[in-house]
Design a protein around this motif. Structure first.
Motif, PDB file in Angstrom:
ATOM      1  N   ASN A 127       0.804  -1.226   0.000  1.00 50.25           N
ATOM      2  CA  ASN A 127       0.000   0.000   0.000  1.00 50.25           C
ATOM      3  C   ASN A 127       0.836   1.276   0.000  1.00 50.25           C
ATOM      4  O   ASN A 127       0.278   2.371  -0.017  1.00 50.25           O
ATOM      5  N   SER A 128       2.162   1.147   0.030  1.00 52.25           N
ATOM      6  CA  SER A 128       3.010   2.326   0.177  1.00 52.25           C
ATOM      7  C   SER A 128       2.957   3.260  -1.025  1.00 52.25           C
ATOM      8  O   SER A 128       3.242   4.452  -0.905  1.00 52.25           O
ATOM      9  N   ALA A 129       2.627   2.721  -2.204  1.00 51.86           N
ATOM     10  CA  ALA A 129       2.588   3.569  -3.396  1.00 51.86           C
ATOM     11  C   ALA A 129       1.483   4.609  -3.303  1.00 51.86           C
ATOM     12  O   ALA A 129       1.630   5.719  -3.831  1.00 51.86           O
ATOM     13  N   GLN A 130       0.388   4.285  -2.623  1.00 51.39           N
ATOM     14  CA  GLN A 130      -0.752   5.196  -2.589  1.00 51.39           C
ATOM     15  C   GLN A 130      -0.443   6.501  -1.846  1.00 51.39           C
ATOM     16  O   GLN A 130      -0.728   7.590  -2.361  1.00 51.39           O
ATOM     17  N   PRO A 131       0.148   6.464  -0.646  1.00 49.23           N
ATOM     18  CA  PRO A 131       0.529   7.730   0.002  1.00 49.23           C
ATOM     19  C   PRO A 131       1.459   8.559  -0.873  1.00 49.23           C
ATOM     20  O   PRO A 131       1.337   9.793  -0.924  1.00 49.23           O
ATOM     21  N   PHE A 132       2.393   7.907  -1.554  1.00 50.09           N
ATOM     22  CA  PHE A 132       3.317   8.616  -2.430  1.00 50.09           C
ATOM     23  C   PHE A 132       2.570   9.306  -3.569  1.00 50.09           C
ATOM     24  O   PHE A 132       2.846  10.460  -3.901  1.00 50.09           O
TER      25      PHE A 132
END
Length: 278
Positions: A13-18
């Motif tokens: 899920n880290s791509a979404q905050p970025f």
């Protein structure tokens, strides 16, 4: 806004905050710091300044290479010129977040959540609760499974506490820059306070209208016993891309987050949540 700190742990899920950080940076013209904290590692804050050969610590070099790869794999060619800096830090998560927030004078912190189990606790418990309670910066959290959507419609839920006024001013300014519509909503669950709630919303309306001639802001007071149910239906009605609120320990939101129903609803939230500190 001058600076956004976006935290990543390389999880799915880290791509979404970025992506949300990139979206805000395009419109708000801030500096964007993508930070990875290696919990327990024995090294200080290190920016990716280009030439990794000058860094003696091999562990730092490895972590910066991972961060570079993460950034490059999630950034479009059109965003390459945005003011983005990779940063790594070692030590405890909370202490590193404090250090990074202070060092880069973050106006906003963005982070993702790994799973829905215990999502209500994750929002107002543990590490995130400490960030909300002790960080001067607002916190934007993306739920698991959330797919990035440009922010076009924002719902800000207000309980008319005085702390809300500063948050609303920020939201109005950010929404103007994003060309997004801001919906200020209060759910009144006490019939005896109907007139008072309407009066408070009218005060906010006048203040916003006086300072923002070209505003895209709507105001509404909803009536009903079930605060969260009314709020959820309203979010669906206006096709909200983001919900914002100011967290405080008393009153409206305190009642909501103590209720079992609220926990169930929050566990199903599928849009980012922006929380301002009271």
């Amino acid at each position: 806004m001058d600076s956004i700190l976006c935290l990543t742990d390389y999880h799915l899920n880290s791509a979404q905050p970025f992506l949300y950080g990139l979206h805000l940076t395009r419109h708000l013209h801030n500096d964007l710091y993508i930070a990875h904290i290696k919990d327990g590692a024995d090294f200080k804050v290190q920016e990716d300044e280009g030439d990794l050969a000058e860094i003696e610590d091999k562990e730092q070099v490895e972590e910066l290479q991972k961060l570079r790869q993460f950034i490059q794999s999630n950034i479009a060619p059109t965003d390459q010129k945005l003011p983005i800096r990779g940063v790594i830090a070692g030590g405890s998560l909370w202490e590193s977040i404090e250090t990074l927030t202070e060092q880069y004078d973050a106006d906003l912190i963005i982070m993702g959540m790994r799973n829905r189990k215990g999502l209500a606790w994750r929002i107002f418990g543990g590490l995130t609760a400490r960030m909300i309670n002790y960080s001067e910066a607002p916190v934007l959290m993306t739920p698991p499974g959330n797919q990035f959507t440009p922010i076009s419609n924002v719902v800000y839920a207000t309980d008319f506490d005085v702390a809300n006024l500063a948050s609303i001013e920020k939201m109005v300014a950010w929404c103007q820059a994003l060309d997004a519509h801001l919906y200020l909503v209060h759910v009144n669950d006490d019939p005896a306070e109907k007139a008072w709630a309407k009066q408070q919303m009218e005060k906010i309306m006048r203040a916003v209208e006086e300072d923002n001639e070209d505003r895209q802001v709507s105001f509404i007071v909803l009536e009903g016993d079930d605060i969260m149910d009314n709020l959820e239906r309203y979010m669906q009605e206006v096709n909200a891309d983001l919900i914002a609120l100011t967290a405080n320990h008393k009153g409206f939101w305190d009642r909501i987050f103590r209720s079992g129903l609220a926990h169930e609803i929050i566990q199903e939230v599928n849009i980012p949540v922006l929380i301002f500190k009271s």
